[in-house]
Write a protein that holds these residues in place. Structure first.
Motif, mmCIF file in Angstrom:
data_model
loop_
_atom_site.group_PDB
_atom_site.id
_atom_site.type_symbol
_atom_site.label_atom_id
_atom_site.label_comp_id
_atom_site.label_asym_id
_atom_site.label_seq_id
_atom_site.Cartn_x
_atom_site.Cartn_y
_atom_site.Cartn_z
ATOM 1 N N LYS A 1 0.945 -1.089 0.013
ATOM 2 C CA LYS A 1 0.165 -0.047 -0.006
ATOM 3 C C LYS A 1 0.907 1.233 -0.064
ATOM 4 O O LYS A 1 0.476 2.249 -0.791
ATOM 5 C CB LYS A 1 -0.839 0.002 1.263
ATOM 6 N N CYS B 1 -2.896 -5.769 4.128
ATOM 7 C CA CYS B 1 -4.116 -4.915 3.547
ATOM 8 C C CYS B 1 -4.950 -5.628 3.049
ATOM 9 O O CYS B 1 -6.208 -5.274 3.270
ATOM 10 C CB CYS B 1 -3.263 -3.880 2.703
ATOM 11 N N ILE C 1 -6.643 -1.094 -4.305
ATOM 12 C CA ILE C 1 -6.758 0.188 -3.652
ATOM 13 C C ILE C 1 -6.594 1.414 -4.648
ATOM 14 O O ILE C 1 -6.504 2.599 -4.254
ATOM 15 C CB ILE C 1 -5.580 0.395 -2.648
#
Length: 135
Positions: A10, A56, A60
């Motif tokens: 991320k 995560c 995204i």
């Protein structure tokens, strides 16, 4: 037009989104050269950070490949990865892997996450993006 998934932590994806570029597979040029202007890229983040194992497990970022060639960029002395420019959409929300795992087509592609970059069919792309655009 083709549809791709790229895999990165991320924090690394955030750098690319902020800078308008993508890097894939530890900076290799080959995956970037497969993508052409107009193609779409969805980033999946298995972890929050490359150095920390905190999960995560979300899709995204979403962006479209811009015209132009793959290029090298010196990030640090001795580390010169390749990049490709991407126009990232700003107002999206993350989609958890669990939400995509229920989609029938995902079963054929889930094992490819370990490769860092792979092409997906439009139907799977549309399913993931429909969740991202609910923001």
């Amino acid at each position: 037009m083709n549809y791709w998934i790229g895999v990165a932590s991320k924090d690394h994806v955030a750098l690319g989104v902020a800078g308008g570029f993508c890097q894939l597979c530890h900076g290799k040029s080959a995956p970037l050269n497969k993508m052409k202007a107009g193609d779409w890229l969805i980033y999946y983040a298995p972890k929050q950070s490359l150095k920390i194992k905190e999960p995560c497990q979300e899709f995204i970022a979403l962006g479209q490949v811009l015209p132009g060639e793959t290029y090298s960029f010196e990030m640090a002395p001795g580390f010169v990865p390749f990049r490709k420019n991407i126009d990232f959409l700003k107002k999206i929300q993350p989609v958890p892997l669990q939400a995509v795992a229920q989609f029938r087509l995902w079963q054929e592609y889930r094992s490819r996450l370990r490769f860092g970059h792979f092409q997906i069919p439009e139907e799977l792309f549309d399913f993931i993006v429909s969740g991202m655009k609910r923001a």
